[in-house]
Design an enzyme around this catalytic site. Structure first.
Site, short mmCIF file in Angstrom:
data_model
loop_
_atom_site.label_atom_id
_atom_site.label_comp_id
_atom_site.label_asym_id
_atom_site.label_seq_id
_atom_site.Cartn_x
_atom_site.Cartn_y
_atom_site.Cartn_z
N LYS A 1 -6.68 14.64 -1.25
CA LYS A 1 -7.68 13.61 -0.93
C LYS A 1 -8.95 14.28 -0.40
CE LYS A 1 -7.86 9.22 1.70
NZ LYS A 1 -7.12 8.34 2.63
N SER B 1 -6.76 3.52 1.06
CA SER B 1 -7.90 4.30 0.62
C SER B 1 -7.54 5.54 -0.19
CB SER B 1 -8.71 4.73 1.83
OG SER B 1 -7.94 5.59 2.66
N SER C 1 -3.05 3.47 4.17
CA SER C 1 -3.70 4.10 3.03
C SER C 1 -2.84 5.05 2.20
CB SER C 1 -4.95 4.85 3.48
OG SER C 1 -5.98 3.92 3.68
#
Ligand code: GLN
Length: 488
Positions: free
Chosen positions: A79, A154, A178
């Site tokens: 990420k 997310s 997330s």
């Protein structure tokens, strides 16, 4: 080599039998991922040269590496709010568009030491604020199961990259859901570790008392392997705990049948879709028929979790994001101007480069922290947070007939359509209603598919919530469910 069906275990078997080299495999993963990325948008950028170079280094040490390192040669996606030295880390925000990390996050250092390879950085909602990855300043990620839908957020890019077979594992962060929610929308496995189990050093902070880094993979065993590697004490994170996780991925002697399972009655809410309700009931039915002891439990303060979270998170986020002034972590062109004015420059840079959702939360956060409102909002939210934690501790208390693990849905609905909720922040916030209490309480939770979904239908996950630092129970239970009860 057919990369589509590979798990870490099968990939290692292939390497052991010399069916392919790491260099060949990484080349194939990169080609496939680059092609798929055109329609899915899971990756913000690839590290082609770096990972191929690393692959050829690893190939030289194949025999020993495979013996000693669980993630040797394993391609992963990271990420883009986690720092890899020498690479960009943007948190999907324009304000960090030119920022290049000068050091490795502890999780990256650990994964590198275990031989893992990072083929690219994955997309996210700006500063990890969001539930659909539509808040990224750079691109929209699509759900590999249905391109008209969101992958969740997310950590949408990390979940999608695993679901689309672009990598064998990935890292995300979970502050309010997330990891678990995108794992659910994309039909992969994701783990939110106990607060303190994984070092946050080198993760771009959203809300420091809630953030945790965790893994995504195709099955529970692989998730456990990655967790085993990234967990453990770190002097560079003052909230890091000293817990021995060295055999957390070994389920051989773990008797799952002795686990007493709780189902919180407050999680079966009206707004839940029929699909999710049906799938969750299916899980409960299977577990009961298989002989597990299942009890209804009550977590009465669940109804306050969302409001509590949306005070604590913006408060912490507004403080963490204050450092992004467009001068630090970027190319400070403004400093060269002759009529440079500091405060005006801050306003100009932040106004131009911070998106709507972070802006909303910075405003909310500075408001709840301001004198006159602090006690009414922030201090009260902290007290409510304690009550939410107490609910869980009571439920888990064996001395008063408590349970060992809790199972619950992950989200009220399956993946929604792209654009469906972008104009309605409140309905977007509601998609985290089942995940947020776990972060507020600092507990670990595993999100895994109810079924195998080989017919291409939209996946539904459920979560297994454990006691603090008892990841082993939830991973062992998840592994058992996956192998014995998840057949279509
Ligand atoms: N969707 C939640 C939010 O917008 C959770 C975010 C997260 O876990 N990073 O805050």
């Amino acid at each position: 080599m057919d990369i589509k069906n590979l798990t870490i275990e099968k990939y290692h078997e292939g390497l052991k039998n010399r069916e392919f080299s790491i260099t060949e495999a990484i080349g194939e993963f990169l080609n496939y991922a680059k092609k798929e990325n055109e329609k899915i948008g899971a990756f913000l950028r690839f590290n082609e040269e770096g990972s191929l170079k690393q692959a050829s280094e690893l190939d030289k040490n194949l025999e020993e590496g495979l013996k000693e390192q669980e993630l040797f040669g394993v391609p992963m996606g990271i990420k883009d709010n986690i720092l890899i030295s020498g690479q960009k880390a943007t948190a999907a925000s324009k304000i960090l568009e030119n920022y290049q990390a000068s050091y490795d996050a502890t999780v990256i250092f650990k994964l590198k030491s275990d031989g893992a390879l990072f083929i690219g950085k994955t997309n996210l909602d700006e500063f990890a604020m969001g539930s659909s990855t539509e808040n990224s300043a750079f691109m929209t990620t699509r759900n590999p199961r249905d391109l008209s839908r969101v992958p969740g957020g997310s950590s949408g890019g990390s979940a999608a990259s695993v679901a689309a077979n672009m990598v064998l594992g990935s890292l995300g962060t979970d502050t309010g859901g997330s990891i678990r929610q995108p794992a659910g929308f994309c039909g992969v496995v994701g783990l939110k570790p106990t607060y303190g189990a994984v070092s946050r050093y080198g993760a771009i902070a959203l809300a420091s008392s809630l953030d945790q880094i965790g893994p995504f993979a195709k099955n529970v065993k692989d998730v456990a392997k990655i967790f085993q590697v990234i967990s453990g004490h770190d002097n560079l994170d003052s909230t890091s705990a000293n817990v021995d996780y060295s055999d957390v991925d070994d389920f051989k002697n773990f008797n799952v049948k002795k686990l007493v399972i709780g189902i919180p009655k407050e999680y079966l809410i009206d707004g839940m879709s029929d699909e999710v309700k049906k799938s969750f009931n299916e899980v409960v039915g299977k577990i009961k028929r298989d002989g597990f002891e299942v009890k209804e439990i009550s977590l009465p303060n669940t109804k306050y979790a969302l409001s509590c979270y949306y005070i604590i998170l913006p408060a912490e986020a507004s403080a963490n994001l204050a450092r992004y002034d467009g001068l630090r972590y970027s190319k400070p062109e403004d400093l060269k101007n002759e009529d440079f004015k500091l405060v005006e420059t801050y306003f100009k840079n932040r106004g131009a480069a911070i998106g709507d959702e972070p802006r909303r939360r910075i405003l909310l956060g500075t408001f709840v922290l301001s004198s006159g409102y602090y006690d009414a909002y922030y201090a009260k939210a902290q007290k409510v947070r304690r009550l939410i934690l107490d609910d869980f501790l009571r439920a888990f208390d064996r001395s008063s007939n408590g349970v060992d693990i809790i199972i619950a849905p992950v989200t009220p609905t399956t993946a929604f359509k792209i654009g469906e909720k972008t104009d309605d922040p409140l309905s977007m916030y509601l998609s985290d209603i089942f995940t947020i209490p776990v972060n507020l309480a600092g507990l670990p939770a595993l999100s895994l598919p109810v079924k195998k979904y080989s017919d291409g239908s939209l996946p539904v996950n459920f979560q297994i919530i454990g006691k603090h630092f008892e990841e082993k129970s939830i991973l062992a239970m998840g592994n058992y469910y996956e192998n014995n009860l998840a057949e279509n």
